[in-house]
Design a protein around this motif. Structure first.
Motif, PDB file in Angstrom:
ATOM      1  N   GLN A 179       0.812  -1.124  -0.007  1.00  0.00           N
ATOM      2  CA  GLN A 179       0.045  -0.056  -0.045  1.00  0.00           C
ATOM      3  C   GLN A 179       0.792   1.355  -0.093  1.00  0.00           C
ATOM      4  N   VAL A 180       2.111   1.183  -0.758  1.00  0.00           N
ATOM      5  CA  VAL A 180       2.868   2.356  -0.753  1.00  0.00           C
ATOM      6  C   VAL A 180       2.238   3.353  -1.906  1.00  0.00           C
ATOM      7  N   ARG A 181       2.163   4.459  -1.364  1.00  0.00           N
ATOM      8  CA  ARG A 181       1.863   5.592  -2.516  1.00  0.00           C
ATOM      9  C   ARG A 181       2.953   6.305  -3.227  1.00  0.00           C
ATOM     10  N   LEU A 182       2.899   6.032  -4.498  1.00  0.00           N
ATOM     11  CA  LEU A 182       3.903   6.962  -5.292  1.00  0.00           C
ATOM     12  C   LEU A 182       3.804   8.223  -5.186  1.00  0.00           C
ATOM     13  N   PRO A 183       5.156   8.891  -5.498  1.00  0.00           N
ATOM     14  CA  PRO A 183       4.988  10.457  -5.623  1.00  0.00           C
ATOM     15  C   PRO A 183       4.000  10.782  -6.696  1.00  0.00           C
ATOM     16  N   PHE A 185       3.778  13.048  -8.999  1.00  0.00           N
ATOM     17  CA  PHE A 185       4.133  13.130 -10.684  1.00  0.00           C
ATOM     18  C   PHE A 185       4.286  12.030 -11.079  1.00  0.00           C
ATOM     19  N   LEU A 186       4.680  11.010 -10.174  1.00  0.00           N
ATOM     20  CA  LEU A 186       5.028   9.516 -10.975  1.00  0.00           C
ATOM     21  C   LEU A 186       3.435   8.784 -11.098  1.00  0.00           C
ATOM     22  N   ASP A 187       2.658   8.991  -9.929  1.00  0.00           N
ATOM     23  CA  ASP A 187       1.410   8.515 -10.044  1.00  0.00           C
ATOM     24  C   ASP A 187       0.600   8.884 -11.459  1.00  0.00           C
ATOM     25  N   THR A 188       0.601  10.354 -11.152  1.00  0.00           N
ATOM     26  CA  THR A 188       0.004  10.854 -12.597  1.00  0.00           C
ATOM     27  C   THR A 188       0.412  10.518 -13.962  1.00  0.00           C
ATOM     28  N   SER A 189       1.659  10.294 -14.064  1.00  0.00           N
ATOM     29  CA  SER A 189       2.260  10.090 -15.437  1.00  0.00           C
ATOM     30  C   SER A 189       1.782   8.529 -15.955  1.00  0.00           C
ATOM     31  N   ILE A 190       1.968   7.652 -14.779  1.00  0.00           N
ATOM     32  CA  ILE A 190       1.625   6.283 -14.849  1.00  0.00           C
ATOM     33  C   ILE A 190       0.190   6.037 -15.359  1.00  0.00           C
ATOM     34  N   LYS A 191      -0.487   6.953 -14.607  1.00  0.00           N
ATOM     35  CA  LYS A 191      -2.113   6.646 -14.989  1.00  0.00           C
ATOM     36  C   LYS A 191      -2.426   7.553 -16.240  1.00  0.00           C
ATOM     37  N   SER A 192      -1.812   8.489 -16.773  1.00  0.00           N
ATOM     38  CA  SER A 192      -2.070   9.074 -18.000  1.00  0.00           C
ATOM     39  C   SER A 192      -1.641   8.213 -18.999  1.00  0.00           C
ATOM     40  N   LEU A 193      -0.527   7.628 -18.854  1.00  0.00           N
ATOM     41  CA  LEU A 193      -0.102   6.643 -19.921  1.00  0.00           C
ATOM     42  C   LEU A 193      -1.188   5.444 -19.917  1.00  0.00           C
TER      43      LEU A 193
END
Length: 303
Positions: A179-183, A185-193
């Motif tokens: 249940q680690v939350r990514l930073p 900017f990284l979370d948004t980038s992964i979800k956008s791609l």
């Protein structure tokens, strides 16, 4: 449940496939461009989509239900793997590879979450995410091995384990259980791609489909496979769950995801690894067309 949403989702996929076909026919996407798009989907977009699918809240209070559907999913994958080995022995070797992969790997990887949520709501979405763990793992391990030829098992295992999509499965599992939350900017980038996954995958399928002779779209082999994929496999799962008196929601999610058509990755991987890409795309297109009828019927039965 909204049957219209299911139909709209599949019609949207066909419109995206048609877009890829037209772009290829107009040479806006060249043959080299098709190869580049395929690599982009496999090495970047799909891994992001896989990681995103594991970004769910892991609540211990529903651990038993999660464990049940996980076991069911594992058993289904084992069953499909062995059926894929024995049911197509009379087919040509290249077509046999495609049919084996398409039996093991349905389109649940792409359609599973939205369809489960549409039919069964939020909890159905959570169960679907767990159900898809073995599906995605097999898709990018035994599935990739179906198309990949290596000089020895060690090389093959290394190639599969280092495949970007398998690495993404490992990363996703780690994120889900810790249940680690990514930073941000990284979370948004992964979800956008990840959000590009369905569109780009369908466009790639369309570029492959542009070389298909539509007069040969339907044949006995494709009908045989489609009946197995959309009717017999989910019927076996449904019967087993009813006999064992599995929770209706768990049963519903397991059956509806088993009843998905051939995975779009069938055509993508066949193209990437020099398999019979034309036949693979026919499997995807024909089974998806039939699923426009079968999926709503299964949804009505299960609800």
């Amino acid at each position: 449940m909204e049957i219209q949403k299911l139909v709209d989702l599949q019609l949207t996929m066909f419109l995206m496939i048609l877009t890829g076909l037209v772009l290829k026919r107009l040479n806006i996407i060249s043959e080299a461009g098709k190869v580049s798009l395929t690599d982009l989907v496999i090495y970047v977009i799909l891994p992001c989509n896989i990681i995103k699918s594991f970004m769910i809240t892991f609540n211990k209070s529903i651990l038993i239900s999660f464990g049940t559907i996980l076991i069911i999913s594992i058993l289904i994958q084992i069953m499909c793997f062995f059926l894929g080995k024995v049911l197509y022995v009379k087919c040509e070797p290249e077509q046999r590879k495609v049919l084996h992969y398409a039996t093991v790997c349905s389109n649940a990887g792409f359609l599973g979450n939205p369809i489960a949520e549409s039919v069964f709501g939020t909890m159905g979405l959570a169960y679907a995410s767990i159900f898809l763990i073995p599906v995605r793992t097999v898709m990018w391990s035994a599935g990739v091995a179906t198309f990949t030829e290596s000089p020895d098992k060690k090389t093959l295992i290394k190639r599969v384990l280092t495949h970007p999509c398998i690495v993404a499965v490992f990363i996703g599992l780690l994120l889900m259980f810790t249940q680690v939350r990514l930073p941000e900017f990284l979370d948004t980038s992964i979800k956008s791609l990840s959000n590009c996954c369905t569109a780009l995958s369908m466009i790639v399928i369309g570029t492959i489909l542009s070389d298909v002779d539509f007069k040969t779209l339907v044949n006995k082999t494709l009908v045989y496979y489609t009946i197995l994929r959309l009717v017999l496999l989910p019927l076996i799962v449904w019967s087993g769950c009813m006999i064992l008196k599995i929770d209706p929601l768990v049963t519903g999610v397991a059956v509806i995801l088993t009843a998905m058509p051939a995975g779009t990755t069938t055509g993508i991987l066949a193209s990437k690894y020099n398999g019979d890409a034309t036949f693979a795309v026919k499997c995807v297109i024909f089974s998806t067309l039939v699923s426009l009828v079968s999926t709503p019927i299964w949804s009505l039965i299960l609800t």
